[in-house]
Write a protein that holds these residues in place. Structure first.
Motif, PDB file in Angstrom:
ATOM      1  N   VAL A   1       0.832  -1.204   0.000  1.00  0.00           N
ATOM      2  CA  VAL A   1       0.000   0.000   0.000  1.00  0.00           C
ATOM      3  C   VAL A   1       0.869   1.258   0.000  1.00  0.00           C
ATOM      4  O   VAL A   1       0.621   2.210  -0.746  1.00  0.00           O
ATOM      5  CB  VAL A   1      -0.960  -0.017   1.208  1.00  0.00           C
TER       6      VAL A   1
ATOM      7  N   VAL B   1       0.958   4.083  -2.944  1.00  0.00           N
ATOM      8  CA  VAL B   1       0.592   5.484  -2.696  1.00  0.00           C
ATOM      9  C   VAL B   1       1.754   6.395  -3.110  1.00  0.00           C
ATOM     10  O   VAL B   1       1.547   7.463  -3.688  1.00  0.00           O
ATOM     11  CB  VAL B   1       0.216   5.702  -1.219  1.00  0.00           C
ATOM     12  N   ALA B   2       2.990   5.950  -2.855  1.00  0.00           N
ATOM     13  CA  ALA B   2       4.146   6.783  -3.159  1.00  0.00           C
ATOM     14  C   ALA B   2       4.358   6.940  -4.661  1.00  0.00           C
ATOM     15  O   ALA B   2       4.654   8.032  -5.145  1.00  0.00           O
ATOM     16  CB  ALA B   2       5.397   6.196  -2.504  1.00  0.00           C
TER      17      ALA B   2
ATOM     18  N   VAL C   1      -9.767   4.362  11.376  1.00  0.00           N
ATOM     19  CA  VAL C   1      -8.921   4.256  10.187  1.00  0.00           C
ATOM     20  C   VAL C   1      -9.163   5.433   9.247  1.00  0.00           C
ATOM     21  O   VAL C   1      -8.215   6.012   8.708  1.00  0.00           O
ATOM     22  CB  VAL C   1      -9.161   2.906   9.466  1.00  0.00           C
TER      23      VAL C   1
ATOM     24  N   LEU D   1      -6.598   8.044   7.621  1.00  0.00           N
ATOM     25  CA  LEU D   1      -6.463   8.293   6.181  1.00  0.00           C
ATOM     26  C   LEU D   1      -6.690   9.770   5.865  1.00  0.00           C
ATOM     27  O   LEU D   1      -6.065  10.341   4.975  1.00  0.00           O
ATOM     28  CB  LEU D   1      -7.474   7.431   5.404  1.00  0.00           C
TER      29      LEU D   1
ATOM     30  N   GLY E   1      -3.746  11.552   6.124  1.00  0.00           N
ATOM     31  CA  GLY E   1      -2.986  11.329   4.902  1.00  0.00           C
ATOM     32  C   GLY E   1      -3.412  12.276   3.790  1.00  0.00           C
ATOM     33  O   GLY E   1      -2.570  12.858   3.097  1.00  0.00           O
ATOM     34  N   PHE E   2      -4.726  12.442   3.636  1.00  0.00           N
ATOM     35  CA  PHE E   2      -5.234  13.345   2.592  1.00  0.00           C
ATOM     36  C   PHE E   2      -4.753  14.776   2.802  1.00  0.00           C
ATOM     37  O   PHE E   2      -4.414  15.485   1.871  1.00  0.00           O
ATOM     38  CB  PHE E   2      -6.775  13.346   2.601  1.00  0.00           C
TER      39      PHE E   2
ATOM     40  N   ASP F   1       5.052  14.885   1.757  1.00  0.00           N
ATOM     41  CA  ASP F   1       4.992  13.475   1.373  1.00  0.00           C
ATOM     42  C   ASP F   1       5.222  12.557   2.563  1.00  0.00           C
ATOM     43  O   ASP F   1       4.567  11.534   2.701  1.00  0.00           O
ATOM     44  CB  ASP F   1       6.067  13.182   0.306  1.00  0.00           C
TER      45      ASP F   1
ATOM     46  N   LYS G   1       2.131  12.362   4.782  1.00  0.00           N
ATOM     47  CA  LYS G   1       1.079  11.641   4.063  1.00  0.00           C
ATOM     48  C   LYS G   1       1.344  10.135   4.115  1.00  0.00           C
ATOM     49  O   LYS G   1       0.474   9.336   4.455  1.00  0.00           O
ATOM     50  CB  LYS G   1       1.053  12.067   2.591  1.00  0.00           C
ATOM     51  N   LEU G   2       2.595   9.764   3.735  1.00  0.00           N
ATOM     52  CA  LEU G   2       2.930   8.342   3.664  1.00  0.00           C
ATOM     53  C   LEU G   2       2.870   7.684   5.041  1.00  0.00           C
ATOM     54  O   LEU G   2       2.360   6.579   5.193  1.00  0.00           O
ATOM     55  CB  LEU G   2       4.331   8.174   3.059  1.00  0.00           C
TER      56      LEU G   2
ATOM     57  N   VAL H   1      -0.865   7.335   6.169  1.00  0.00           N
ATOM     58  CA  VAL H   1      -1.595   6.265   5.492  1.00  0.00           C
ATOM     59  C   VAL H   1      -1.029   4.904   5.916  1.00  0.00           C
ATOM     60  O   VAL H   1      -1.769   3.942   6.115  1.00  0.00           O
ATOM     61  CB  VAL H   1      -1.598   6.435   3.965  1.00  0.00           C
TER      62      VAL H   1
ATOM     63  N   PHE I   1      -3.277   2.231   7.808  1.00  0.00           N
ATOM     64  CA  PHE I   1      -3.481   0.955   7.140  1.00  0.00           C
ATOM     65  C   PHE I   1      -3.029  -0.214   8.018  1.00  0.00           C
ATOM     66  O   PHE I   1      -3.602  -1.298   7.945  1.00  0.00           O
ATOM     67  CB  PHE I   1      -2.758   0.931   5.791  1.00  0.00           C
TER      68      PHE I   1
ATOM     69  N   ALA J   1      -6.005  -0.956   9.971  1.00  0.00           N
ATOM     70  CA  ALA J   1      -7.050  -1.555   9.140  1.00  0.00           C
ATOM     71  C   ALA J   1      -6.735  -3.007   8.820  1.00  0.00           C
ATOM     72  O   ALA J   1      -7.589  -3.895   8.933  1.00  0.00           O
ATOM     73  CB  ALA J   1      -7.214  -0.760   7.853  1.00  0.00           C
TER      74      ALA J   1
END
Lengths: 477, 486
Positions: A266, A270-271, A394, A398, A401-402, A407, A410-411, A414, A418, A421
């Motif tokens: 994941v 995403v990256a 979760v 996220l 992250g949004f 970066d 965000k990473l 998430v 995750f 999750a």
């Protein structure tokens, strides 16, 4: 389907955005948290009290230790947040408090059924571990004032993760519990260092991918219509990951292997935004399963003491749990999962009530199978509420992250979200037969210190990230 | 990156939806079947925590739960356990349930769908859970008569109300003590069970509705006669050749009548159907079977219930009529030999339908189900199971059966002041003088009250002069008298 889902997620985003606007005032954010926390205490304390009332028909001082302990500890987090992270997300702490509290209530119910009291009671130990976990979370919040410092320690994180994963294999330290060689023992306490390793791995992946994301996105050779990344970009991260997986397969802990794998796939997706990674990931999974099956057939695994034999057993159990022979098999049979299913069915729609079911019939009712125990005593209604709380937790992660300003955040956000999750998915999916059963624990709820400690630290990091985002945006505005 | 994040969010949503779905399936859709699984110890312990409902005969409990001071709260007690074992079955801690205890387990433990509302009410009021009582259709006097009549013989008896299908008596011998199956010590239960299993007399078999099934012998002639009448080509006056011996085609076997001579009190070259029934002659029925053919008899047997699944609520093993037979074997089935196999229940159903103008009512053991607050949960009404014959045929068959009791081979079933019809049967078990199955099936009517009955006993050894009329008819008579007098 995907479009509808995406629209749903975007709506969710808009909805949470409007909440954010109304809570612009930092004082207000913590005020909301305080009120939610009061509700969370009421739910958790009520649950613990009802467990005792249900099982023993009376209330005594144990309730005070259990509920009071949790209340004081989470209050401490709230106070710390008022000083060091005033604009942190106000939903995370109350949700985790409810989950942790319901977990303690459920473990307490099983303690009563098993006649465990005092220090032998898992529920008392769970409160002690919660205290330790929350102290660790507070330390993280106080020490890490700016999450960006973590980028500096990305390679240190990598080595820490590998070291922690290897630790149980060091002679004299490691111990094998339930066929998984992932524990270390210190005195009477056992600890799974792999639980902490997942946080370091997430930090390493986030830090490494932040710097490598441009080059990873560059296409290499085309094979079978796939634009594969260049080998030299792939190298470092793949080596780390393969090392982790190899160690975990040898140690016989497939759940954690799956967790690392999901986290890796994941985060790299995403990256880079490249779907090829997901396909590569799938191919690797198929390969890994194939190798395991072949090895399990040869009985090499048993001879070498590897954990591979368990994997094929588990697929058998997953597909035919009600088979009489598998049900009666003493080791590695389906008796446990079937008893868990019986428990959930026993609970039905509304549950037996806390302290009134018979979850202790299922082996490991307080740790691996706490979800089945909760299903039995709280019913489908309770299970839905718990899953919904996890889902909100979760999505809050996220959401960070949004909205992350860079970066790395965000990473990391998430990745951490995750991790929660996928843990829920692997555990609950295993108990309810969505996927084969593997040994993982339900975050915040299952009895066990390592899991509590690592998941509270994850929450601390998410709180820190959410605070940083708000601060940055305020400055921007 | 946000595009990818959106997709990851969608993935998370799918993952959680999968979990919501799987939990819902387990806890709502599959819950009932999971709870009913024999291996589910939660259900077993639960069923002992609730006060299991009583099983009643004439308003008196034959099985009830009394408080016990152990983990399970309640101890099952059977009053007169041996007498009613074929009805109640047994209720064990973790070795399963049989009889009504098994078939009505959900009602007895208060977990059946129809008790859902009272379950909710109980949740709200906080009363202790309690199962519903199951009231049976058994007539205590008839059951007692059956048990006393059969005594030490192995065998079984069934009595039915021909007009409603209510089961008035059902007894299987030898019997067992269900109290010993209900003790709260699994090892004692298993020991007793193994002891019963090892007994060559097989006391755990409910011979009335299952077990190995019996060869019917001459009682099957009523079904062959019914088939003949239904074709329209035969009446009670139809005549057959009357030799003293009949050699079967393509076979060395010879069929004889039970008298070893010609059929009937006045011997002649011809004998009619009524005389053949009244004196239970084999040779005319062997000829009749050959004339009718396998398909006609098989269809008639099926019309009377052979091969049909039946729950009373316990499952009744379907009786069977063989197929693809040689003519010799077909002729043997004409008087209920070769491989015709029946339950006493099936034979009682045959007589009941003859007594009820050709309409067969579904046999049923449940009178009503009542909860502890006297709400009637279920009150089964009489149901027509089949219409095997017509009022005309039934009346003709009655004529012959009543003649058989009046002056034929069933005369020991006569009851003063009542109309009684019946048919005896003596079926061979194998070739070498093994003990015979001694049968009586028939009906009695007095002042508008009716009862149909079937009795089968197997003596230790065959004793000359102690045939079906001498042994089975008096047992049936006492059961019918008990019903008529109550």
């Amino acid at each position: 389907m995907t479009n509808a889902l995406q629209t749903g997620v975007i709506r969710l985003q808009e909805a949470t955005q409007s909440i954010r606007v109304r809570m612009r005032n930092p004082q207000k954010v913590r005020g909301v948290e305080a009120w939610l926390l009061v509700v969370a205490w009421a739910i958790a304390g009520g649950a613990i009290m009802m467990t005792q009332l249900g099982a023993l028909g009376a209330i005594d001082a144990t309730v005070l230790y259990l509920a009071g302990g949790l209340g004081l500890l989470t209050l401490a987090v709230h106070i710390v947040l008022r000083f060091v992270a005033r604009e942190a997300d106000p939903f995370l702490l109350p949700i985790v408090t409810v989950l942790n509290g319901l977990g303690i209530a459920q473990i307490y119910s099983i303690d009563i059924a098993n006649g465990h009291e005092g220090w032998a009671a898992d529920s008392i130990r769970q409160v002690a571990w919660t205290a330790l976990a929350i102290v660790a979370a507070i330390i993280v919040l106080v020490v890490i004032r700016n999450h960006r410092v973590l980028t500096r320690y990305r390679y240190l994180s990598m080595f820490a993760a590998i070291g922690l994963i290897l630790l149980p294999m060091v002679p004299g330290v490691g111990s094998t519990i339930n066929g998984a060689n992932v524990w270390i023992s210190i005195g009477t306490f056992s600890f799974q260092p792999g639980e902490i390793a997942k946080i370091f791995l997430a930090i390493f992946f986030a830090g490494y991918l932040m710097t490598a994301r441009e080059s990873l996105s560059v296409a290499g050779k085309r094979i079978l219509g796939l634009r594969l990344p260049r080998m030299r970009d792939l190298g470092p991260i793949l080596i780390v990951w393969l090392l982790c997986m190899a160690v975990l397969v040898v140690q016989g802990d497939l759940g954690t292997g799956l967790l690392y794998f999901g986290l890796f796939t994941v985060m790299i997706y995403v990256a880079t935004g490249r779907r090829e990674w997901i396909i590569i990931g799938m191919v690797l999974v198929v390969l890994a399963v194939g190798v395991m099956f072949t090895l399990a057939q040869t009985h090499l695994s048993e001879a070498a003491g590897l954990g591979l034999g368990r994997a094929s057993d588990r697929i058998d159990i997953w597909l035919n749990p009600f088979d009489q022979e598998l049900f009666e098999q003493e080791y590695g049979g389906s008796g446990q999962i079937v008893r868990g299913l019986f428990g959930m069915a026993h609970g039905g729609m509304f549950g037996t009530g806390l302290g009134l079911g018979r979850p202790a019939i299922t082996p490991q009712a307080a740790d691996d199978f706490i979800f089945a125990s909760l299903g039995e005593e709280l019913g489908l209604v309770g299970v839905f509420a718990i899953l919904a709380l996890f889902f909100i937790l979760v999505t809050r992660g996220l959401r960070i992250g949004f909205r992350g300003p860079d970066d790395f955040s965000k990473l990391l956000a998430v990745g951490l979200a995750f991790v929660i999750a996928i843990q829920v998915f692997i555990v609950v999916g295993g108990v309810t037969r969505v996927i084969p059963m593997t040994g993982l624990t339900l975050p915040f709820m299952a009895s066990g210190g390592s899991s509590l400690l690592s998941n509270w630290i994850i929450i601390a990091l998410l709180l820190r990230l959410s605070d940083s985002i708000r601060k940055t945006q305020e400055v921007d505005a | 990156m946000n595009r990818e994040l959106t997709r990851v969010s969608a993935l998370v949503l799918v993952m959680f939806l999968a979990l919501f779905t799987s939990s819902s399936i387990i806890q709502s859709v599959q819950a009932e079947s999971l709870n009913a699984d024999q291996r589910n110890s939660r259900t077993i312990i639960d069923s002992f925590v609730v006060e299991r409902g009583a099983i009643l005969v004439d308003g008196q409990p034959i099985a009830q739960s009394v408080p016990s001071n152990d983990l399970y709260n309640w101890q099952r007690e059977y009053t007169n356990g041996g007498l009613y074992a074929a009805v109640t079955g047994y209720n064990t801690l973790d070795q399963g349930n049989t009889g009504i205890e098994g078939a009505m387990n959900a009602e007895l433990t208060g977990t059946s769908d129809s008790q859902f509302l009272s379950e909710i009410e109980r949740l709200l009021t906080g009363r202790d859970p309690q199962g519903a009582a199951v009231s049976t259709t058994i007539n205590a006097a008839a059951q007692q008569a059956a048990a006393e009549g059969i005594g030490d013989f192995t065998g079984a008896a069934v009595a039915l109300d021909p007009e409603t299908g209510e089961i008035l008596a059902m007894y299987s011998s030898p019997t067992f003590d269900p109290n010993q199956m209900a003790v709260h010590d699994s090892q004692l239960v298993i020991d007793y069970y193994n002891q019963l299993e090892a007994d060559p007399a097989a006391p755990l078999q409910n011979r009335a509705i299952g077990g190995d099934l019996y060869y019917p012998g001459s009682v099957f002639k009523m079904i062959v006669a019914s088939a003949a009448l239904k074709t329209g080509d035969y009446t009670l006056e139809s005549e057959f050749d009357n030799p003293a011996e009949l050699k079967l085609p393509q076979s060395s076997s010879v069929v004889k009548n039970s008298t070893e001579g010609q059929c009937g009190p006045v011997t002649d070259d011809k004998v009619d159907l009524e005389t053949s029934i009244v004196y239970s002659c084999n040779i005319p029925f062997a000829q009749l079977a050959a004339e009718l053919g396998e398909d006609t008899i098989a269809a008639e047997a099926q019309a009377y219930g052979f091969g049909q699944p039946l729950e009373i609520p316990m499952g009744v093993t379907p009786s069977s009529y063989p197929s693809d037979m040689s003519e010799a074997n077909l002729m043997l089935t004409g008087f209920g030999q070769y491989d015709v196999r029946v339950t006493p229940m099936q034979m009682a159903m045959m007589s009941a339908s003859i007594a009820n103008d050709g309409t067969l009512m579904k046999p049923n053991l449940i009178d009503e189900i009542v909860t502890d607050n006297l709400t009637v949960v279920s009150d089964p009404q009489p149901e027509v199971f089949a219409n095997p014959s017509t009022p005309g045929i039934a009346s003709t068959l009655r004529e012959s059966m009543e003649a058989g009791v009046d002056h034929g081979y069933a005369d020991l079933a006569q009851i003063e002041g009542a109309t009684v019809g019946g048919k005896t049967g003596t079926a061979e078990n194998g070739t070498d003088n093994e003990p015979y199955n001694l049968w009586f099936t028939g009906y009695a009517e007095q002042d508008g009250k009716k009862v149909a009955v079937a009795v089968v006993v197997v003596p230790e050894e065959n004793i000359s002069g102690q045939g079906s009329n001498e042994i089975a008819s008096p047992i049936a008579k006492s059961i019918m008298e008990a019903v008529l007098n109550s």
